[in-house]
Write a protein that holds these residues in place. Structure first.
Motif, mmCIF file in Angstrom:
data_model
loop_
_atom_site.group_PDB
_atom_site.id
_atom_site.type_symbol
_atom_site.label_atom_id
_atom_site.label_comp_id
_atom_site.label_asym_id
_atom_site.label_seq_id
_atom_site.Cartn_x
_atom_site.Cartn_y
_atom_site.Cartn_z
ATOM 1 N N ARG A 51 15.785 53.371 -39.765
ATOM 2 C CA ARG A 51 15.182 54.200 -38.733
ATOM 3 C C ARG A 51 16.001 54.161 -37.441
ATOM 4 O O ARG A 51 16.791 53.242 -37.207
ATOM 5 N N ARG A 52 15.791 55.171 -36.607
ATOM 6 C CA ARG A 52 16.436 55.225 -35.292
ATOM 7 C C ARG A 52 15.447 54.632 -34.279
ATOM 8 O O ARG A 52 14.365 55.180 -34.079
ATOM 9 N N VAL A 98 20.213 51.802 -32.967
ATOM 10 C CA VAL A 98 19.367 51.049 -32.044
ATOM 11 C C VAL A 98 19.833 51.273 -30.614
ATOM 12 O O VAL A 98 21.033 51.187 -30.322
ATOM 13 N N SER A 99 18.890 51.540 -29.735
ATOM 14 C CA SER A 99 19.151 51.587 -28.300
ATOM 15 C C SER A 99 18.143 50.693 -27.593
ATOM 16 O O SER A 99 17.043 50.452 -28.101
ATOM 17 N N ILE A 100 18.526 50.199 -26.432
ATOM 18 C CA ILE A 100 17.587 49.443 -25.608
ATOM 19 C C ILE A 100 17.583 50.057 -24.214
ATOM 20 O O ILE A 100 18.640 50.263 -23.603
ATOM 21 N N SER A 101 16.392 50.405 -23.741
ATOM 22 C CA SER A 101 16.225 51.069 -22.456
ATOM 23 C C SER A 101 15.782 50.066 -21.408
ATOM 24 O O SER A 101 14.764 49.385 -21.571
ATOM 25 N N MET A 102 16.553 49.981 -20.320
ATOM 26 C CA MET A 102 16.204 49.116 -19.194
ATOM 27 C C MET A 102 16.269 49.941 -17.920
ATOM 28 O O MET A 102 17.244 50.651 -17.685
ATOM 29 N N ARG A 103 15.244 49.844 -17.095
ATOM 30 C CA ARG A 103 15.203 50.613 -15.854
ATOM 31 C C ARG A 103 16.135 50.056 -14.790
ATOM 32 O O ARG A 103 16.448 50.741 -13.817
ATOM 33 N N ARG A 104 16.576 48.804 -14.961
ATOM 34 C CA ARG A 104 17.394 48.161 -13.944
ATOM 35 C C ARG A 104 18.401 47.244 -14.622
ATOM 36 O O ARG A 104 18.366 47.035 -15.836
ATOM 37 N N GLY A 105 19.291 46.669 -13.826
ATOM 38 C CA GLY A 105 20.232 45.691 -14.349
ATOM 39 C C GLY A 105 19.680 44.284 -14.202
ATOM 40 O O GLY A 105 18.870 44.005 -13.306
ATOM 41 N N TYR A 106 20.116 43.397 -15.080
ATOM 42 C CA TYR A 106 19.662 42.007 -15.072
ATOM 43 C C TYR A 106 20.855 41.064 -15.117
ATOM 44 O O TYR A 106 21.950 41.425 -15.576
ATOM 45 N N VAL A 165 11.217 55.813 -33.776
ATOM 46 C CA VAL A 165 10.202 54.881 -33.287
ATOM 47 C C VAL A 165 10.609 54.343 -31.921
ATOM 48 O O VAL A 165 11.781 54.051 -31.672
ATOM 49 N N VAL A 166 9.630 54.249 -31.034
ATOM 50 C CA VAL A 166 9.811 53.622 -29.729
ATOM 51 C C VAL A 166 8.970 52.353 -29.714
ATOM 52 O O VAL A 166 7.751 52.408 -29.917
#
Length: 431
Positions: free
Chosen positions: A162-163, A187-195, A295-296
């Motif tokens: 799956r994506r 696979v992607s990972i969404s982040m609103r900011r940097g860490y 899928v999210v």
């Protein structure tokens, strides 16, 4: 006492060490709280490991076994907790499969209503319900694929072919993205900011052990030394597609994960910005890029809710009006262990909270002047537990404390009132 996870167990030991009588309720069939992957509603997943190392994570007087790896897995942590409970004679005192339906003040006592309708009265209550049971979910308007919270996730097999988009920059989200990299089509990972990324080992030693050697320094000095060191050690993560941190080290949680950078560098995981919009299966990010996902998975954290007594604790995101995160400033005899968000491992902090709670309840049961003096402290003492750090303003960081400042203040209070930790008492067996 309500709850037999790590906080409830260490609180029970502290009470028992003082010879205090107590009743201990646990809604599930065994001890361990979230670490029991078979418990209904647990957020535990197969690849989960401790974020802090075993060296600095055991309860006082009962260290984690030397044959455990630096970062034990969830089954080893559960075994440790059950061993701890058995060793201290806690298990047989717990009323399992007994859920608390309602907790309410009743004059000078506390009325506990159980799920079967039974009502019992107590002079004081310690609430230890855990902090990762109530998922904080967000919507993805316009998206028509599958949306689920990480609380439902167990293994990478669920993503096969799956994506997948993982939303969130917490450590569980990073773990799950790495899991998905082994089985998913994309696979992607969404982040609103940097860490800030902190490797789990530095020069072959757990990073929290190395970092602990500098904890005697003022926080600003420690940070001034560590930030350039991390840039040298980890490299420029913006080259990989992550955002640069928009905050200084220690002001929000760092990412303790070596594998995510590995998978990104090998093209197995794609970093994404925050979500701007969605249309069908297509999600567009704040940098204008877009992609299709099947899928999210929302790794968006949890509320620190107390469903059987929320009105007593206020904000469900993080209980308010708690002195030292343990004593209600509005309701005498209402105590808690476990409600603490900090920049270190939690177990040694829970340990300290527990023995101060037990010390106070011991004095209170005898009507001593010490109890009255401490109750005045509860009403008036508002210590700065930030070490001068300016923590993020997100809901997760409400009530956030710096571990060094928190430990120092707890230890100072314990010394002032003579409330020694159970594991430090003479004759306590070290594991």
């Amino acid at each position: 006492m309500i709850g037999a996870g790590p906080a409830g167990l260490v609180a029970a030991r502290a009470l028992g060490a003082r010879g205090l009588e107590y009743t201990h309720y646990e809604r599930n069939s065994g001890v361990g709280g979230v670490w029991d992957i078979d418990a209904p509603g647990t957020p535990m997943y197969e690849s989960a490991h401790f974020i802090s190392s075993r060296t600095v994570s055991g309860f006082s007087g009962f260290e984690m076994p030397e044959d455990y790896p630096d970062y034990p897995n969830h089954r080893q942590i559960l075994a440790y907790l059950r061993d701890f409970a058995d060793h201290h004679g806690l298990t047989e005192r717990i009323r399992f499969n007994t859920a608390v339906e309602r907790l309410a003040a009743d004059g000078g006592s506390w009325r506990v209503t159980l799920a079967d309708g039974t009502v019992e009265e107590y002079g004081a209550v310690i609430v230890c319900p855990g902090v990762q049971w109530d998922p904080l979910e967000v919507g993805v308007p316009g998206y028509t694929g599958e949306v689920r919270h990480s609380v439902t996730y167990r293994s990478a097999d669920e993503f096969r072919g799956r994506r997948v988009l993982v939303v969130g920059g917490g450590n569980s989200g990073c773990d799950i993205a790495c899991d998905a990299a082994r089985t998913a089509e994309a696979v992607s990972i969404s982040m609103r900011r940097g860490y800030w990324f902190i490797p789990k080992h530095v020069f072959g030693v757990p990073s929290d052990v190395v970092g602990g050697k500098g904890s005697f320094l003022p926080k600003r000095v420690e940070r001034a030394l560590l930030q350039p060191f991390l840039r040298l050690l980890v490299g420029d993560v913006s080259r990989l597609g992550f955002q640069k941190p928009d905050h200084k080290l220690f002001e929000t949680h760092p990412i303790m994960n070596d594998q995510l950078l590995h998978h990104v560098r090998h093209g197995d995981v794609t970093p994404r910005r925050g979500i701007r919009s969605a249309d069908g299966m297509t999600i567009t990010f704040t940098d204008g890029s877009s992609a299709d996902f099947d899928v999210v998975l929302l790794a968006t954290g949890y509320r620190h809710s107390v469903p059987f007594a929320q009105e007593l604790f206020g904000d469900p995101q993080h209980p308010d009006d708690l002195y030292l995160n343990s004593f209600s400033t509005r309701h005498s005899g209402l105590c808690a262990v476990g409600f603490v968000e900090t920049n270190s491992g939690a177990y040694q902090l829970l340990d300290r909270q527990a023995h101060i709670v037990a010390g106070y309840l011991d004095e209170r049961s005898r009507g001593s002047d010490v109890a009255a003096r401490f109750e005045e402290r509860i009403r008036t003492d508002r210590p700065d537990l930030t070490s001068g750090l300016k923590f993020d303003t997100s809901p997760r960081h409400k009530g956030y404390v710096d571990s060094d400042a928190f430990v120092a203040h707890l230890d100072a209070v314990a010394a002032e009132f003579g409330w020694q930790r159970a594991g430090e008492r003479a004759g306590e067996r070290t594991r």
